[in-house]
Design an enzyme around this catalytic site. Sequence first.
Site, PDB file in Angstrom:
ATOM      1  CD  GLU A  15      46.770  50.873  40.516  1.00 59.80           C
ATOM      2  OE1 GLU A  15      47.629  50.226  41.358  1.00 59.80           O
ATOM      3  OE2 GLU A  15      45.827  50.821  40.208  1.00 59.80           O
ATOM      4  CG  ASP A  71      42.751  47.710  40.821  1.00 57.39           C
ATOM      5  OD1 ASP A  71      44.105  47.920  41.808  1.00 57.39           O
ATOM      6  OD2 ASP A  71      42.832  47.195  39.868  1.00 57.39           O
TER       7      ASP A  71
HETATM    8  C1  GLC Z   1      46.355  47.360  40.702  1.00 57.43           C
HETATM    9  C2  GLC Z   1      46.721  46.842  42.350  1.00 57.43           C
HETATM   10  C3  GLC Z   1      48.213  46.051  42.564  1.00 57.43           C
HETATM   11  C4  GLC Z   1      47.439  45.141  41.876  1.00 57.43           C
HETATM   12  C5  GLC Z   1      47.328  45.686  40.117  1.00 57.43           C
HETATM   13  C6  GLC Z   1      46.176  44.206  39.696  1.00 57.43           C
HETATM   14  O1  GLC Z   1      47.702  48.598  40.572  1.00 57.43           O
HETATM   15  O2  GLC Z   1      47.653  48.154  43.376  1.00 57.43           O
HETATM   16  O3  GLC Z   1      48.346  45.159  43.524  1.00 57.43           O
HETATM   17  O4  GLC Z   1      48.950  43.601  41.547  1.00 57.43           O
HETATM   18  O5  GLC Z   1      45.755  46.322  40.479  1.00 57.43           O
HETATM   19  O6  GLC Z   1      44.583  44.307  40.138  1.00 57.43           O
HETATM   20  C1  GLC Z   2      50.207  48.548  38.927  1.00 62.13           C
HETATM   21  C2  GLC Z   2      50.950  47.407  39.320  1.00 62.13           C
HETATM   22  C3  GLC Z   2      52.084  48.111  39.122  1.00 62.13           C
HETATM   23  C4  GLC Z   2      52.548  48.279  38.069  1.00 62.13           C
HETATM   24  C5  GLC Z   2      51.570  49.498  38.008  1.00 62.13           C
HETATM   25  C6  GLC Z   2      51.969  49.915  35.995  1.00 62.13           C
HETATM   26  O1  GLC Z   2      49.322  49.534  39.154  1.00 62.13           O
HETATM   27  O2  GLC Z   2      50.228  46.930  40.500  1.00 62.13           O
HETATM   28  O3  GLC Z   2      52.393  47.294  40.272  1.00 62.13           O
HETATM   29  O4  GLC Z   2      53.742  48.849  38.630  1.00 62.13           O
HETATM   30  O5  GLC Z   2      50.516  48.692  37.056  1.00 62.13           O
HETATM   31  O6  GLC Z   2      51.235  50.351  35.207  1.00 62.13           O
END
Ligand code: GLC
Ligand code: GLC
Length: 641
Positions: A334, A292
């Site tokens: 991610e 994450d």
């Molecule tokens: C990731 C998750 C998102 C969350 C963020 C902070 O982007 O997908 O839902 O708000 O991390 O943990």
């Molecule tokens: C995380 C958040 C998402 C946002 C992104 C930006 O993935 O979950 O909402 O757009 O960060 O980098």
Amino acid sequence: MKKTSRELLENSSKLTQECQILLKRFSGSLKVIAKGRWPVVEIRLQQLLPQLLPLYLRLYGDRYDCYYHLEQLLKLLARAVVQRPEYLFAEDEMPQQWHKAQSALGSACYVDLFADDFSGLEQRIPYLKQTGINYLHLMPLFKAPEPNSDGGYAVSDYRKTMPHLGSMTELAALMQKLHAEGIRPVLDFVFNHTSDEHRWAEKAKAGDLQFQDYYFFFDEQEREQYAPWLREIFPEIRRGCFTFEPAVGRWVWTTFNSFQWDLNYANPEVFNAMAEEMLFLANQGAAVLRLDALAFVWKEAGTNCENLPKAHTLIQAFNAVARIAAPALQFKSEAIVHPDEVVKYISPEECQLSYNPLLMALLWNSLATRKTRLLTESLQRRFAINPQCSWVNYIRCHDDIGWTFDDNVAWQLGINPDHHRQFLNQFYTGQFAGSFANGVPFQQNPVTGDCRVAGMLASLTGVEQALSNDNNTNLANALARIYLLNSVILSIGGLPLLYMGDELGLLNDYSYQHDPAKKDDSRWVNRVKVSAEQLASAKDKNTLSGKIYEQLQQLIAVRSRFPVLGSGTTEILQSGNPHLFVYRRQLDQHSMLCAVNFSETPQAFTSLPASHWQDVLTAKHFQAPTITLQPYQVLWLIPSN
Ligand code: GLC
Ligand code: GLC
């Protein structure tokens, strides 16, 4: 960096020698820990310490106590190997290329929204199998603050679950069951931050300096060495990236919500502690960990603190740890950032899987504009990745849709990227005249004008609007859009990931607006509850859900017959028609040409090679060089005689 560390990093034979010396020095105590599994641990360390050591030195080589922490790390790896359940230990010996199969299919769900709790989820296994799911991301289920925990992404204890879902022991049993049923469980590794209720944070608040060093605590002056360069991720919730912590009397780094405290990875104790939590999750049965917010994990003054080189070093070090203690474990990146940065996280040594936010954003872009130039040009540059790795192709997820395309590509096509993003926001929030979408704005930034969009697949493609206007033509178009999007993620190469509820065309849920814990986070509009009746409607073709589900099932069934749609390579082609998106899949001598019409008018594809083609979706035959695609039509063409 200390001289000795630098020498080792610059001289590979010295490094090899050093690894041998370390192994000799530590093997006595490691052997005692690893017990019957020592022979395996020893072989892995011999192979992988030469990978881990330079990474660790790059991160911590300038610390006087670097080797002390390294020794602690090796001990916890040996312990984790001993604790690894037999079935996972066996899996560790297998090659992990399952994500390349033409049957690989993922889904993501919140356990409580989809099935109430772990035992409810077990009962939903038949539904998952019926749908063809063999990869299941269970959204964050760890102990977290209540009522708001950023959808579980503020973790208070990585070893405990939310009580209403069931216990960690029950989760481990569920994951073993999923494995046995051929479904790989995926969990989040929320490693950029913990919640402010995590025991480390509590100790920091109580004044424990050792634990204050787990986070970033700054006075105003220190904060200003970082603050001016940082992007605001949740500007509607709080301006800036820091939160004043009264108990400590200083500012704490909070990239996301104020209750999510960023971890300080410059401290090797934090790396070791999180490596231990990571292996704990792997040993509960996670086949994949979703890393994450991985773009944010390393900070340096005077930079934007995103995608820094040491973030990669850090993730590679976690990967080396996994290869030693839980080799079957795969990482999913991610990184919802610039496309050039997204691909840098993808390699066998870093993340084997990655969300594909570029494809996601540009599919929506093409549906709005009815044009495919930005999609084609962007993917021609940025679709190819290491052949051992896979994209996770998704249409939308639990988060917002952000318009993360490369501005330079847009400019080359004569598109002003900022204006275009404004258009997309207007379009998908239904404010643009003629829009079919019912999305909701997410995190409007008053300073930059930036904004993202949240919504369920069916609401964003026009089903919601067509139903409320009782317009059958629009409904048919909306269904065609869903089919089209599904067809692309199922055929373009990589693991397709469905978001639970979208396979049934469930609509936005606006009830979050009345829930104080959720009303400030519009992403809840696209995290909907799925009822038993709704699941049952999957098999009832007289319902809208049943129709959407059946269309998807047809695509899945056809896909599973063609290995080229699994491990084949992908070439994005220029179709010569600005409304068509065309790509070729190739595996040995087998090829398939996929063509998609993103417009509501018939479009001619005039540069078909070879002379006879068959569309495997309809079994119809076509003759080159010209094929006309009907509005929103999808063709999966193979050469025929
Ligand atoms: C990731 C998750 C998102 C969350 C963020 C902070 O982007 O997908 O839902 O708000 O991390 O943990
Ligand atoms: C995380 C958040 C998402 C946002 C992104 C930006 O993935 O979950 O909402 O757009 O960060 O980098």
